[in-house]
Design a protein around this motif. Structure first.
Motif, PDB file in Angstrom:
ATOM      1  N   VAL A 294      -9.086  -2.187 -15.466  1.00  0.00           N
ATOM      2  CA  VAL A 294      -8.452  -3.474 -15.764  1.00  0.00           C
ATOM      3  C   VAL A 294      -9.470  -4.593 -15.550  1.00  0.00           C
ATOM      4  O   VAL A 294     -10.079  -4.695 -14.473  1.00  0.00           O
ATOM      5  N   HIS A 295      -9.654  -5.427 -16.562  1.00  0.00           N
ATOM      6  CA  HIS A 295     -10.606  -6.533 -16.484  1.00  0.00           C
ATOM      7  C   HIS A 295      -9.933  -7.841 -16.065  1.00  0.00           C
ATOM      8  O   HIS A 295     -10.565  -8.707 -15.472  1.00  0.00           O
ATOM      9  N   GLY A 296      -8.692  -8.008 -16.386  1.00  0.00           N
ATOM     10  CA  GLY A 296      -7.998  -9.237 -16.035  1.00  0.00           C
ATOM     11  C   GLY A 296      -6.556  -9.172 -16.479  1.00  0.00           C
ATOM     12  O   GLY A 296      -6.154  -8.218 -17.151  1.00  0.00           O
ATOM     13  N   PRO A 297      -5.753 -10.138 -16.040  1.00  0.00           N
ATOM     14  CA  PRO A 297      -6.112 -11.298 -15.216  1.00  0.00           C
ATOM     15  C   PRO A 297      -6.324 -10.919 -13.753  1.00  0.00           C
ATOM     16  O   PRO A 297      -6.037  -9.798 -13.343  1.00  0.00           O
ATOM     17  N   THR A 298      -6.783 -11.878 -12.979  1.00  0.00           N
ATOM     18  CA  THR A 298      -7.135 -11.630 -11.590  1.00  0.00           C
ATOM     19  C   THR A 298      -5.953 -11.110 -10.783  1.00  0.00           C
ATOM     20  O   THR A 298      -6.097 -10.204  -9.962  1.00  0.00           O
ATOM     21  N   GLU A 299      -4.752 -11.681 -11.016  1.00  0.00           N
ATOM     22  CA  GLU A 299      -3.600 -11.263 -10.225  1.00  0.00           C
ATOM     23  C   GLU A 299      -3.207  -9.814 -10.505  1.00  0.00           C
ATOM     24  O   GLU A 299      -2.696  -9.116  -9.625  1.00  0.00           O
ATOM     25  N   ALA A 300      -3.478  -9.333 -11.735  1.00  0.00           N
ATOM     26  CA  ALA A 300      -3.185  -7.934 -12.054  1.00  0.00           C
ATOM     27  C   ALA A 300      -4.143  -7.006 -11.307  1.00  0.00           C
ATOM     28  O   ALA A 300      -3.731  -5.980 -10.754  1.00  0.00           O
ATOM     29  N   ARG A 301      -5.417  -7.345 -11.288  1.00  0.00           N
ATOM     30  CA  ARG A 301      -6.402  -6.538 -10.551  1.00  0.00           C
ATOM     31  C   ARG A 301      -6.068  -6.535  -9.055  1.00  0.00           C
ATOM     32  O   ARG A 301      -6.129  -5.488  -8.394  1.00  0.00           O
ATOM     33  N   ALA A 302      -5.689  -7.695  -8.519  1.00  0.00           N
ATOM     34  CA  ALA A 302      -5.365  -7.792  -7.091  1.00  0.00           C
ATOM     35  C   ALA A 302      -4.129  -6.956  -6.758  1.00  0.00           C
ATOM     36  O   ALA A 302      -4.086  -6.283  -5.717  1.00  0.00           O
ATOM     37  N   HIS A 303      -3.135  -6.994  -7.644  1.00  0.00           N
ATOM     38  CA  HIS A 303      -1.911  -6.239  -7.373  1.00  0.00           C
ATOM     39  C   HIS A 303      -2.177  -4.742  -7.422  1.00  0.00           C
ATOM     40  O   HIS A 303      -1.680  -3.986  -6.572  1.00  0.00           O
ATOM     41  N   LEU A 304      -2.979  -4.294  -8.392  1.00  0.00           N
ATOM     42  CA  LEU A 304      -3.333  -2.880  -8.461  1.00  0.00           C
ATOM     43  C   LEU A 304      -4.137  -2.454  -7.231  1.00  0.00           C
ATOM     44  O   LEU A 304      -3.938  -1.353  -6.694  1.00  0.00           O
ATOM     45  N   ARG A 305      -5.030  -3.317  -6.774  1.00  0.00           N
ATOM     46  CA  ARG A 305      -5.826  -3.003  -5.585  1.00  0.00           C
ATOM     47  C   ARG A 305      -4.920  -2.854  -4.362  1.00  0.00           C
ATOM     48  O   ARG A 305      -5.082  -1.918  -3.567  1.00  0.00           O
ATOM     49  N   ASP A 306      -3.939  -3.757  -4.233  1.00  0.00           N
ATOM     50  CA  ASP A 306      -3.013  -3.676  -3.093  1.00  0.00           C
ATOM     51  C   ASP A 306      -2.175  -2.400  -3.168  1.00  0.00           C
ATOM     52  O   ASP A 306      -1.946  -1.734  -2.150  1.00  0.00           O
ATOM     53  N   LEU A 307      -1.702  -2.071  -4.369  1.00  0.00           N
ATOM     54  CA  LEU A 307      -0.905  -0.857  -4.529  1.00  0.00           C
ATOM     55  C   LEU A 307      -1.718   0.387  -4.178  1.00  0.00           C
ATOM     56  O   LEU A 307      -1.241   1.292  -3.484  1.00  0.00           O
ATOM     57  N   ALA A 308      -2.958   0.436  -4.673  1.00  0.00           N
ATOM     58  CA  ALA A 308      -3.815   1.588  -4.403  1.00  0.00           C
ATOM     59  C   ALA A 308      -4.167   1.674  -2.914  1.00  0.00           C
ATOM     60  O   ALA A 308      -4.208   2.771  -2.331  1.00  0.00           O
ATOM     61  N   THR A 309      -4.406   0.532  -2.269  1.00  0.00           N
ATOM     62  CA  THR A 309      -4.732   0.527  -0.837  1.00  0.00           C
ATOM     63  C   THR A 309      -3.557   1.035  -0.013  1.00  0.00           C
ATOM     64  O   THR A 309      -3.726   1.851   0.905  1.00  0.00           O
ATOM     65  N   ASN A 310      -2.358   0.557  -0.344  1.00  0.00           N
ATOM     66  CA  ASN A 310      -1.167   1.015   0.376  1.00  0.00           C
ATOM     67  C   ASN A 310      -0.959   2.512   0.184  1.00  0.00           C
ATOM     68  O   ASN A 310      -0.557   3.220   1.117  1.00  0.00           O
ATOM     69  N   LEU A 311      -1.231   2.997  -1.030  1.00  0.00           N
ATOM     70  CA  LEU A 311      -1.072   4.424  -1.299  1.00  0.00           C
ATOM     71  C   LEU A 311      -2.090   5.235  -0.502  1.00  0.00           C
ATOM     72  O   LEU A 311      -1.757   6.294   0.056  1.00  0.00           O
ATOM     73  N   ALA A 312      -3.328   4.741  -0.448  1.00  0.00           N
ATOM     74  CA  ALA A 312      -4.365   5.442   0.318  1.00  0.00           C
ATOM     75  C   ALA A 312      -4.016   5.481   1.801  1.00  0.00           C
ATOM     76  O   ALA A 312      -4.195   6.507   2.472  1.00  0.00           O
ATOM     77  N   HIS A 313      -3.492   4.370   2.339  1.00  0.00           N
ATOM     78  CA  HIS A 313      -3.097   4.332   3.748  1.00  0.00           C
ATOM     79  C   HIS A 313      -1.942   5.288   4.019  1.00  0.00           C
ATOM     80  O   HIS A 313      -1.892   5.940   5.066  1.00  0.00           O
ATOM     81  N   HIS A 314      -1.042   5.390   3.040  1.00  0.00           N
ATOM     82  CA  HIS A 314       0.128   6.257   3.214  1.00  0.00           C
ATOM     83  C   HIS A 314      -0.293   7.721   3.362  1.00  0.00           C
ATOM     84  O   HIS A 314       0.338   8.480   4.096  1.00  0.00           O
ATOM     85  N   TYR A 315      -1.349   8.112   2.629  1.00  0.00           N
ATOM     86  CA  TYR A 315      -1.788   9.501   2.650  1.00  0.00           C
ATOM     87  C   TYR A 315      -3.043   9.733   3.506  1.00  0.00           C
ATOM     88  O   TYR A 315      -3.659  10.773   3.432  1.00  0.00           O
ATOM     89  N   ALA A 316      -3.411   8.727   4.295  1.00  0.00           N
ATOM     90  CA  ALA A 316      -4.597   8.884   5.154  1.00  0.00           C
ATOM     91  C   ALA A 316      -4.321   9.950   6.234  1.00  0.00           C
ATOM     92  O   ALA A 316      -3.177  10.089   6.688  1.00  0.00           O
ATOM     93  N   PRO A 317      -5.325  10.710   6.617  1.00  0.00           N
ATOM     94  CA  PRO A 317      -5.126  11.723   7.677  1.00  0.00           C
ATOM     95  C   PRO A 317      -4.662  11.087   8.964  1.00  0.00           C
ATOM     96  O   PRO A 317      -5.053   9.984   9.325  1.00  0.00           O
ATOM     97  N   SER A 318      -3.784  11.785   9.666  1.00  0.00           N
ATOM     98  CA  SER A 318      -3.292  11.284  10.947  1.00  0.00           C
ATOM     99  C   SER A 318      -4.426  11.333  11.968  1.00  0.00           C
ATOM    100  O   SER A 318      -5.223  12.293  11.986  1.00  0.00           O
ATOM    101  N   PRO A 319      -4.531  10.328  12.810  1.00  0.00           N
ATOM    102  CA  PRO A 319      -5.608  10.329  13.825  1.00  0.00           C
ATOM    103  C   PRO A 319      -5.398  11.470  14.819  1.00  0.00           C
ATOM    104  O   PRO A 319      -4.279  11.743  15.244  1.00  0.00           O
ATOM    105  N   THR A 320      -6.456  12.108  15.134  1.00  0.00           N
ATOM    106  CA  THR A 320      -6.372  13.225  16.096  1.00  0.00           C
ATOM    107  C   THR A 320      -6.295  12.671  17.513  1.00  0.00           C
ATOM    108  O   THR A 320      -6.879  11.631  17.843  1.00  0.00           O
ATOM    109  N   SER A 321      -5.579  13.360  18.335  1.00  0.00           N
ATOM    110  CA  SER A 321      -5.416  12.896  19.717  1.00  0.00           C
ATOM    111  C   SER A 321      -6.604  13.321  20.576  1.00  0.00           C
ATOM    112  O   SER A 321      -7.297  14.273  20.247  1.00  0.00           O
TER     113      SER A 321
END
Length: 321
Positions: A294-321
Motif C-alpha cells: 500500500v502506497h497511500g493514503p497515510t492513514e491507510a498505511r498506519a491502520h494496516l501497520r497497527d493491525l499487523a502489530t496487534n496481530l504479531a503481539h497476539h501471536y508472540a511467544p509467551s515469555p519463559t519464566s
C-alpha cells in the motif's frame, strides 16, 4: 435455459398476442443473443414458436400450445415467478417443494418424441452450497417471508461488526435480496435505505404498524441503488501494487472497487486503486500479506501497520519464566 427462465418466457409468449425479442430480453434481464438462443431451443423442442417482421410483428406461439396454467396452484405459480434463484436459495425460502411440483406439471404437458434427448433436469443436479459449510446463524429467509408479505414494520436487533454491541432498530422493509449467495433485508431506517445481512439479525419481531416506505420506490429500485452505492461510492481510495500472482484473486474479492491503473505486467506487479467505504475496511488487505504494498493514503498505511502489530503481539511467544 434455466427452469425459471423457461417458465417466464412461456408465460410471456402465451399471455400476449406478439412480443418483440427486445421486450423479452428486458423482461428476463438477459441479452438479445440469449433470447434468440432460448427461442431456438423452444423450436427445437417442438413448440410452435413463430416470429413475424414488421411494425405489428413479433414473436408468437400458436394458441393452445403453451403452458396450461390452470394445472398450477396459485402457490406454484407464485413460487415459479421467483426467477434467478438456485435450489439452495429456494430451500432457504421454503419454496423448493412448490417449484418442483410446478415444473413437473409443466414437463408433463410437453409431448415426448421417440428419440428426444433426456431433460437436463434428469442429468444435471446443482448443489450451490460450499463444502462443509457451517449452519448459518441469525435469521432465516423463510422466517421473515410472512411478516414481509403482510407489509409490517419490523423491530430488529442487528449485530454490526462495526459496533461493540447489537443495535435495536425499527425498520420499514422492502423485502429480501439475494446477492452473491448472501441474503439481505432491504429496509429504510429513519427514511434512509440500508442492507441488513440476515445472519447478523439476531432477533426480530413485527411491529403493529404498516411499513412506511418511500413513494415510487420498490425492492428492485432500492436494492439496485444500494448495490451501486456499495460498488462506486467510497470514503477512502487506496493506491497499491499487487504481485502478478495475486491480481486475479484481488479482482475476484474486490470486484468493481478495484481499478487497475496499468495493464502492463512488470517486475513489481500491478498498480491498482481500491475503494473502501470505511477506513476500517482496509483490513481486507491483510490476507494478501507482503503480496500487496500500500502506497497511500497515510492513514491507510498506519491502520494496516497497527493491525499487523496487534496481530504479531497476539501471536508472540509467551515469555519463559
Amino acid at each position: 435455459m434455466t427452469p425459471d427462465r423457461f417458465f417466464t418466457l412461456m408465460l410471456l409468449l402465451t399471455s400476449r398476442d406478439a412480443v418483440t425479442t427486445q421486450e423479452l430480453a428486458s423482461a428476463l434481464g438477459v441479452s438479445l443473443r440469449t433470447i434468440t438462443r432460448d427461442l431456438n431451443w423452444l423450436r427445437d423442442a417442438g413448440l410452435p414458436v413463430t416470429a413475424h417482421r414488421g411494425r405489428l410483428g413479433g414473436v408468437t406461439m400458436l394458441p393452445g400450445s403453451g403452458l396450461d396454467l390452470t394445472r398450477l396452484t396459485p402457490g406454484e405459480r407464485d413460487h415459479l415467478s421467483l426467477t434467478g434463484l438456485d435450489e439452495k436459495q429456494r430451500a432457504e425460502l421454503n419454496a423448493s417443494g412448490e417449484s418442483r411440483r410446478a415444473l413437473s406439471k409443466i414437463a408433463a404437458t410437453q409431448p415426448r418424441r421417440v428419440h428426444e434427448l433426456l431433460p437436463l433436469t434428469d442429468v444435471v443436479h446443482v448443489d450451490s452450497r460450499p463444502w462443509r459449510q457451517a449452519r448459518a446463524s441469525g435469521t432465516t429467509p423463510a422466517s421473515l417471508i410472512g411478516a414481509l408479505r403482510r407489509g409490517r414494520r419490523l423491530r430488529i436487533e442487528y449485530d454490526s461488526p462495526r459496533e461493540s454491541c447489537p443495535r435495536d432498530l425499527v425498520v420499514d422493509p422492502y423485502g429480501l435480496f439475494a446477492k452473491a449467495g448472501i441474503w439481505y433485508l432491504v429496509a429504510d431506517c429513519a427514511r434512509v435505505p440500508r442492507l441488513y445481512r440476515l445472519e447478523r439479525i439476531t432477533t426480530w419481531k413485527e411491529v403493529d404498524q404498516p411499513r412506511r416506505i418511500r413513494e415510487s420506490q420498490t425492492l428492485a429500485t432500492v436494492a439496485a441503488a444500494l448495490v451501486d452505492q456499495w460498488e462506486h461510492n467510497h470514503a477512502i481510495e487506496v493506491s497499491a501494487t499487487i504481485d502478478q500472482t495475486q491480481i486475479e484473486r484481488a479482482q475476484r474479492i474486490f470486484g468493481l472497487r478495484l481499478i487497475q491503473d496499468d495493464h502492463e505486467e512488470s517486475t513489481t506487479g500491478h498498480r491498482v486503486r481500491i475503494r473502501f467505504l470505511h477506513l476500517e475496511d482496509v483490513r481486507a488487505l491483510l490476507p494478501f500479506g507482503s503480496a500487496i504494498t500500500v502506497h497511500g493514503p497515510t492513514e491507510a498505511r498506519a491502520h494496516l501497520r497497527d493491525l499487523a502489530t496487534n496481530l504479531a503481539h497476539h501471536y508472540a511467544p509467551s515469555p519463559t519464566s
